[in-house]
Design a protein around this motif. Sequence first.
Motif, PDB file in Angstrom:
ATOM      1  N   THR A 267       0.792  -1.293   0.007  1.00 10.79           N
ATOM      2  CA  THR A 267      -0.039  -0.212   0.008  1.00 10.79           C
ATOM      3  C   THR A 267       0.945   1.342   0.088  1.00 10.79           C
ATOM      4  OG1 THR A 267      -1.847  -1.220   1.359  1.00 10.79           O
ATOM      5  CG2 THR A 267      -1.816   1.290   1.188  1.00 10.79           C
ATOM      6  N   LYS A 268       1.920   1.217   0.894  1.00 10.87           N
ATOM      7  CA  LYS A 268       2.882   2.317   0.917  1.00 10.87           C
ATOM      8  C   LYS A 268       3.390   2.474  -0.421  1.00 10.87           C
ATOM      9  CE  LYS A 268       6.718   1.676   1.888  1.00 10.87           C
ATOM     10  NZ  LYS A 268       8.012   1.100   1.218  1.00 10.87           N
ATOM     11  N   GLU A 269       3.775   1.788  -1.179  1.00 16.41           N
ATOM     12  CA  GLU A 269       4.424   1.654  -2.458  1.00 16.41           C
ATOM     13  C   GLU A 269       3.440   2.253  -3.616  1.00 16.41           C
ATOM     14  OE1 GLU A 269       7.416   1.298  -3.330  1.00 16.41           O
ATOM     15  OE2 GLU A 269       8.561   0.404  -1.637  1.00 16.41           O
ATOM     16  N   LEU A 270       2.177   1.780  -3.350  1.00 19.00           N
ATOM     17  CA  LEU A 270       0.969   2.197  -4.447  1.00 19.00           C
ATOM     18  C   LEU A 270       0.577   3.623  -4.365  1.00 19.00           C
ATOM     19  CD1 LEU A 270      -1.174  -0.881  -4.164  1.00 19.00           C
ATOM     20  CD2 LEU A 270      -0.249  -0.049  -6.189  1.00 19.00           C
ATOM     21  N   ILE A 271       0.658   3.993  -2.969  1.00 15.51           N
ATOM     22  CA  ILE A 271       0.469   5.485  -2.706  1.00 15.51           C
ATOM     23  C   ILE A 271       1.623   6.201  -3.106  1.00 15.51           C
ATOM     24  CG2 ILE A 271       0.174   7.099  -0.605  1.00 15.51           C
ATOM     25  CD1 ILE A 271      -1.180   4.750   0.988  1.00 15.51           C
ATOM     26  N   ASN A 272       2.835   5.699  -2.815  1.00 19.88           N
ATOM     27  CA  ASN A 272       3.839   6.517  -3.445  1.00 19.88           C
ATOM     28  C   ASN A 272       3.697   6.829  -4.963  1.00 19.88           C
ATOM     29  OD1 ASN A 272       6.520   8.192  -3.255  1.00 19.88           O
ATOM     30  ND2 ASN A 272       7.495   6.244  -3.848  1.00 19.88           N
ATOM     31  N   ALA A 273       3.599   5.693  -5.370  1.00 20.29           N
ATOM     32  CA  ALA A 273       3.631   5.642  -6.883  1.00 20.29           C
ATOM     33  C   ALA A 273       2.525   6.450  -7.425  1.00 20.29           C
ATOM     34  CB  ALA A 273       3.238   4.132  -7.487  1.00 20.29           C
ATOM     35  N   VAL A 274       1.263   6.810  -7.006  1.00 19.21           N
ATOM     36  CA  VAL A 274       0.340   7.501  -7.432  1.00 19.21           C
ATOM     37  C   VAL A 274       0.752   9.015  -7.074  1.00 19.21           C
ATOM     38  CG1 VAL A 274      -1.891   8.336  -6.853  1.00 19.21           C
ATOM     39  CG2 VAL A 274      -1.698   5.855  -7.254  1.00 19.21           C
TER      40      VAL A 274
END
Length: 443
Positions: free
Chosen positions: A105-112
């Motif tokens: 989730t952290k990686e997805l939030i950062n990617a967005v």
Amino acid sequence: MTTTEEIYHLYQQHPVISTDTRSIAPGSLFFALKGDKFDANTFAEKAIEAGAAYAIIDNPEYAKGDKFLLVEDVLTSLQDLARHHRKQLTIPVIGLTGTNGKTTTKELINAVLSQKFNTLATKGNLNNHIGVPLTILTIDSSHEMAVIEMGANHQKEIALLCSIAQPSHGMITNVGKAHLEGFGGVEGVKIGKGELYDFLNEDASRVAFINSDDNTLQEMQKTRSLQNVVYYGKTINNDNLVTGKLLENAPLLSFKWNDKKSSSYNVKSQLTGSYNLDNILAAVCIGTFFGLDSDEINAGIEGYQPKNNRSQIMQTASNTLICDFYNANPSSMFVAIENMDKVKADRKVVILGDMFEMGPESAVEHTAVIQKALAANVDERIFIGKDFSSQQTEVDNSNLINATFYLTAEDAIIGLKENPIKNATVLIKGSRGMALERLVELL
């Protein structure tokens, strides 16, 4: 003793922190942390020789001159420095915790968010009492936003990490069965993770992002009467900022999401596991909240490539592997097995390794996972480890169809060499200590 303010003045001139003499950055501040088997005070002189500008130590025996700064406790000094630095920052800081899905989730939030902002996110899983302050101390004036992952294996740890990271926004991915030994059971996990909500509730300006489909999280926020909540989820309702629906799991996820304006967007991700839809929607929600448009949000999701053996697809000459063996607990085991139940494939195999830190619940939880796997729509089941093997007798033998138990990973390697798996979709999942990556080359 050297004060936090004095160290911070030096940090502003030397804004790089080192804790390992094997990788000293020139001009950095070296913090001589202690471990179970080492005392870095003994390496302080070596750190200076390797190029560190100053060494922060807590044993006066190793103070060899002006470059050695004595404090009461090095770890506390590092945490206080990070806490002081955080107070100077005005950017949004998103704090993230939960039983499962934190790192993805952290990686997805950062990617967005990085589609629009210069963001800083926790590297890897540096999410503990050392990793969080180190991450905070890498934030500089160029960063517009930060995403800080916070992990815990006992109560009061999230409270400590919140006092350091001081998140302006936060979310709990979920609450499940993990680190039961340290937390003292599932209720202890709920209390420990809930410390993030407690922190957010101290200031009406702080925002909590909450999965509206998660009854446990809903209960936790209602008991605290959180003042500023933004919802997301899969169930259509007027409260959700964004709502999503899974379209395909074959095995990569395709999904549809809607915003408050009822605009609809179809997106294909590089993630596997239907359980990851919640993690994806969290990132979509946070991106929407911070004003990203749909193209930016979708580009962030579509461009994210999972790594580090978390919901990672790997194609070999013989099989399609779902590599999810970075860690395991009963909650994540159940959703991974349920996902395999739904995956479209001609032949399906699950390989499950022991779950660690279960405490007195270990026998019951390993038996439950065995039963879950036996009931799943898969063709073959392989259980590895002493905890799984010891519960084999607790399951009705008539149900142990297409099930094999190996006491160790070494035994499993021998077994897979003798009975290779071919033309299958294979889930590999177990606790980190099982080192199941050793099986990949055989599959």
